[in-house]
Scaffold this motif. Structure first.
Motif, PDB file in Angstrom:
ATOM      1  N   CYS A   1       0.798  -1.224   0.000  1.00 11.23           N
ATOM      2  CA  CYS A   1       0.000   0.000   0.000  1.00 11.23           C
ATOM      3  C   CYS A   1       0.835   1.281   0.000  1.00 11.23           C
ATOM      4  CB  CYS A   1      -0.958   0.013   1.194  1.00 11.23           C
ATOM      5  SG  CYS A   1      -0.120  -0.032   2.796  1.00 11.23           S
ATOM      6  N   MET A   2       2.176   1.176   0.098  1.00  8.36           N
ATOM      7  CA  MET A   2       3.016   2.364   0.082  1.00  8.36           C
ATOM      8  C   MET A   2       3.487   2.667  -1.341  1.00  8.36           C
ATOM      9  SD  MET A   2       3.007   3.658   3.037  1.00  8.36           S
ATOM     10  CE  MET A   2       4.121   4.960   2.511  1.00  8.36           C
ATOM     11  N   ASP A   3       3.176   3.852  -1.806  1.00 10.36           N
ATOM     12  CA  ASP A   3       3.580   4.298  -3.141  1.00 10.36           C
ATOM     13  C   ASP A   3       4.844   5.153  -3.006  1.00 10.36           C
ATOM     14  OD1 ASP A   3       3.890   5.258  -5.683  1.00 10.36           O
ATOM     15  OD2 ASP A   3       1.943   6.264  -5.801  1.00 10.36           O
ATOM     16  N   VAL A   4       5.995   4.631  -3.467  1.00  9.44           N
ATOM     17  CA  VAL A   4       7.250   5.381  -3.403  1.00  9.44           C
ATOM     18  C   VAL A   4       7.772   5.688  -4.802  1.00  9.44           C
ATOM     19  CG1 VAL A   4       7.874   4.433  -1.140  1.00  9.44           C
ATOM     20  CG2 VAL A   4       8.619   3.258  -3.229  1.00  9.44           C
ATOM     21  N   SER A   5       6.889   5.630  -5.797  1.00  6.55           N
ATOM     22  CA  SER A   5       7.318   5.846  -7.179  1.00  6.55           C
ATOM     23  C   SER A   5       7.909   7.237  -7.389  1.00  6.55           C
ATOM     24  CB  SER A   5       6.145   5.615  -8.141  1.00  6.55           C
ATOM     25  OG  SER A   5       5.049   6.457  -7.817  1.00  6.55           O
ATOM     26  N   ASN A   6       7.460   8.222  -6.612  1.00  7.43           N
ATOM     27  CA  ASN A   6       7.979   9.593  -6.745  1.00  7.43           C
ATOM     28  C   ASN A   6       8.737  10.031  -5.497  1.00  7.43           C
ATOM     29  OD1 ASN A   6       6.760  10.089  -9.353  1.00  7.43           O
ATOM     30  ND2 ASN A   6       4.797  10.229  -8.292  1.00  7.43           N
ATOM     31  N   PHE A   7       9.163   9.075  -4.682  1.00  9.45           N
ATOM     32  CA  PHE A   7       9.780   9.449  -3.408  1.00  9.45           C
ATOM     33  C   PHE A   7      11.044  10.273  -3.605  1.00  9.45           C
ATOM     34  CE2 PHE A   7      12.483   8.975   0.259  1.00  9.45           C
ATOM     35  CZ  PHE A   7      11.604   9.142   1.323  1.00  9.45           C
TER      36      PHE A   7
ATOM     37  N   ASN B   1      17.000   1.150  -5.862  1.00 12.17           N
ATOM     38  CA  ASN B   1      15.797   0.316  -5.799  1.00 12.17           C
ATOM     39  C   ASN B   1      15.739  -0.522  -4.527  1.00 12.17           C
ATOM     40  OD1 ASN B   1      14.749   1.226  -8.233  1.00 12.17           O
ATOM     41  ND2 ASN B   1      15.771  -0.361  -9.441  1.00 12.17           N
ATOM     42  N   ALA B   2      16.894  -1.013  -4.079  1.00  8.26           N
ATOM     43  CA  ALA B   2      16.910  -1.808  -2.847  1.00  8.26           C
ATOM     44  C   ALA B   2      16.507  -0.965  -1.643  1.00  8.26           C
ATOM     45  CB  ALA B   2      18.290  -2.425  -2.630  1.00  8.26           C
ATOM     46  N   GLN B   3      17.010   0.261  -1.576  1.00 11.25           N
ATOM     47  CA  GLN B   3      16.652   1.147  -0.463  1.00 11.25           C
ATOM     48  C   GLN B   3      15.183   1.570  -0.552  1.00 11.25           C
ATOM     49  OE1 GLN B   3      19.855   3.882  -1.408  1.00 11.25           O
ATOM     50  NE2 GLN B   3      20.856   3.435   0.552  1.00 11.25           N
ATOM     51  N   LEU B   4      14.694   1.831  -1.755  1.00 15.64           N
ATOM     52  CA  LEU B   4      13.278   2.165  -1.912  1.00 15.64           C
ATOM     53  C   LEU B   4      12.387   0.997  -1.503  1.00 15.64           C
ATOM     54  CD1 LEU B   4      13.287   4.144  -5.292  1.00 15.64           C
ATOM     55  CD2 LEU B   4      12.856   5.067  -3.002  1.00 15.64           C
ATOM     56  N   SER B   5      12.882  -0.227  -1.715  1.00 15.79           N
ATOM     57  CA  SER B   5      12.125  -1.394  -1.278  1.00 15.79           C
ATOM     58  C   SER B   5      11.988  -1.409   0.243  1.00 15.79           C
ATOM     59  CB  SER B   5      12.814  -2.667  -1.763  1.00 15.79           C
ATOM     60  OG  SER B   5      12.125  -3.815  -1.309  1.00 15.79           O
ATOM     61  N   VAL B   6      13.051  -1.029   0.955  1.00 13.01           N
ATOM     62  CA  VAL B   6      12.974  -0.935   2.412  1.00 13.01           C
ATOM     63  C   VAL B   6      11.999   0.169   2.824  1.00 13.01           C
ATOM     64  CG1 VAL B   6      14.273  -0.458   4.521  1.00 13.01           C
ATOM     65  CG2 VAL B   6      15.312  -1.820   2.700  1.00 13.01           C
ATOM     66  N   ILE B   7      12.070   1.301   2.130  1.00 13.35           N
ATOM     67  CA  ILE B   7      11.210   2.431   2.466  1.00 13.35           C
ATOM     68  C   ILE B   7       9.740   2.104   2.233  1.00 13.35           C
ATOM     69  CG2 ILE B   7      10.619   4.789   1.713  1.00 13.35           C
ATOM     70  CD1 ILE B   7      13.623   5.230   1.277  1.00 13.35           C
TER      71      ILE B   7
ATOM     72  N   GLU C   1      18.729   0.285   5.895  1.00 11.78           N
ATOM     73  CA  GLU C   1      19.635  -0.840   5.670  1.00 11.78           C
ATOM     74  C   GLU C   1      18.893  -1.975   4.974  1.00 11.78           C
ATOM     75  OE1 GLU C   1      22.738  -0.933   5.970  1.00 11.78           O
ATOM     76  OE2 GLU C   1      23.112   0.903   7.139  1.00 11.78           O
ATOM     77  N   THR C   2      19.461  -2.439   3.871  1.00 14.38           N
ATOM     78  CA  THR C   2      18.812  -3.469   3.058  1.00 14.38           C
ATOM     79  C   THR C   2      19.341  -4.872   3.354  1.00 14.38           C
ATOM     80  OG1 THR C   2      20.430  -3.327   1.275  1.00 14.38           O
ATOM     81  CG2 THR C   2      18.589  -1.769   1.222  1.00 14.38           C
ATOM     82  N   PHE C   3      20.544  -4.984   3.946  1.00 11.19           N
ATOM     83  CA  PHE C   3      21.233  -6.252   4.186  1.00 11.19           C
ATOM     84  C   PHE C   3      21.641  -6.940   2.879  1.00 11.19           C
ATOM     85  CE2 PHE C   3      18.747  -5.604   8.024  1.00 11.19           C
ATOM     86  CZ  PHE C   3      19.636  -5.903   9.027  1.00 11.19           C
ATOM     87  N   ASP C   4      21.504  -6.280   1.751  1.00  6.50           N
ATOM     88  CA  ASP C   4      21.817  -6.919   0.474  1.00  6.50           C
ATOM     89  C   ASP C   4      23.307  -7.199   0.308  1.00  6.50           C
ATOM     90  OD1 ASP C   4      19.261  -7.140  -0.386  1.00  6.50           O
ATOM     91  OD2 ASP C   4      19.251  -5.321  -1.595  1.00  6.50           O
ATOM     92  N   GLN C   5      24.151  -6.354   0.850  1.00  4.57           N
ATOM     93  CA  GLN C   5      25.589  -6.527   0.663  1.00  4.57           C
ATOM     94  C   GLN C   5      26.335  -6.706   1.981  1.00  4.57           C
ATOM     95  OE1 GLN C   5      26.668  -3.066  -1.590  1.00  4.57           O
ATOM     96  NE2 GLN C   5      26.067  -3.978  -3.541  1.00  4.57           N
TER      97      GLN C   5
END
Length: 312
Positions: free
Chosen positions: A45-51, A61-67, A162-166
């Motif tokens: 439900c969170m729209d971050v397309s224009n964040f 994109n990874a950080q926006l996924s967390v946001i 923090e995404t933990f991806d790396q």
């Protein structure tokens, strides 16, 4: 006594009693319409397309996924300025609007602060979902054609994402005996992992780097996904003006029985109490736990963030 969780029941009883008392009045029709919200209506439900554009940021994109990784199951409903209570999804909400004109619906997500279901304030960092509706009696209004979506207010900032991806943001306080956090793959996601497997790894005591929390007098939350086999203690460590460290216990996270949980820890009052009179606040997040019953014990973490407002 907190009356807020019982507001939906109270509102329904009031509507039913009013209908019963006034049923003999032919010129008054208290037939309700209904709003129906399903779990599918509030997925993603969170729209971050224009964040990044709205906040002048450059998150990847990874950080926006967390946001965007918020999920809500409780919502405050307002119709034409009237509070209809806090409802847990799925729900069907009876409403008595002005049937001769359009009504304005506002939906605000609620948050279970510190994991407590009895505390359900509005989530303060997003704009409400709004919709104009011309209601008809007995009709059921859904959100299939007009999905419920929320956007962050422009003043929101994330002192930590923090995404933990790396790499894992948590490092050991005790570099000799404490078990470190590693990055691993589980449940289709890249996460931080602590494995306490034997007598050589019986506990962990972890901390993030210091970050600046410009949140004196304003809301500030520590949010995180976690899955664990034993309790986790969460703390905040402050760097004082005299360069000493002050520790503040926050919450104890219960074991999750193999499920991912999300915690929203309210830092607002702790920060207000410990903020220096001048200058920035430097603090770090801390988590620690131990092996349970001398058995292999696992802890997983994902989507770590601190959220607050800009301050001048």
């Amino acid at each position: 006594f907190n009356i807020e969780p019982f507001l939906p029941i109270i509102i329904f009883l009031i509507l039913s009693l009013s209908a019963l008392l006034l049923s003999s009045c032919k010129d008054i029709d208290l037939t309700p319409a209904f709003l129906e919200i399903t779990p599918e209506d509030v997925e993603n439900c969170m729209d971050v397309s224009n964040f990044n554009d709205n906040h002048e940021m450059s998150y990847d994109n990874a950080q926006l996924s967390v946001i965007s990784s918020l999920s809500f199951k409780d919502f405050w409903i307002y119709l034409d300025g009237t509070n209809l209570g806090c409802w847990e999804v799925p729900c069907r909400i009876p409403v008595l609007p002005n049937y001769s004109d359009t009504s304005t619906l506002y939906i605000y997500p609620a948050v279970r602060l510190n994991g407590l279901s009895t505390t359900l304030p509005l989530y303060p960092f997003v704009k409400p979902y709004t919709r104009k509706i011309l209601f008809d009696r007995e009709e059921v209004y859904t959100f299939e054609d007009e999905p419920i979506r929320f956007e962050y207010v422009n003043e929101v900032v994330f002192p930590m994402v923090e995404t933990f991806d790396q790499s894992a943001p948590f490092s050991s306080v005790d570099t000799i005996g404490g078990t470190p956090m590693t990055v691993t793959e589980i449940d289709g996601r890249t996460v931080g992992h602590v494995a306490l497997l034997d007598s050589n790894s019986q506990y962990f005591d972890l901390q993030t780097p210091y970050c600046i929390l410009p949140c004196r007098g304003t809301s500030c939350f520590w949010e995180m996904d976690f899955k664990c086999d034993n309790e986790i203690t969460a703390e905040l460590a402050f760097l004082t003006t005299s360069n000493t460290i002050r520790y503040e216990p926050l919450v104890v996270l219960r074991e999750t029985d193999g499920e991912w949980k999300r915690i929203c820890i309210n830092l607002t009052q702790v920060l207000a109490t410990n903020s220096p009179s001048t200058g920035d606040m430097y603090a770090r997040l801390m988590i620690h736990s131990a092996q349970k019953n001398d058995k292999p014990t696992h802890f997983y973490f994902d989507n770590l963030r601190i959220i607050t407002y800009k301050t001048n």
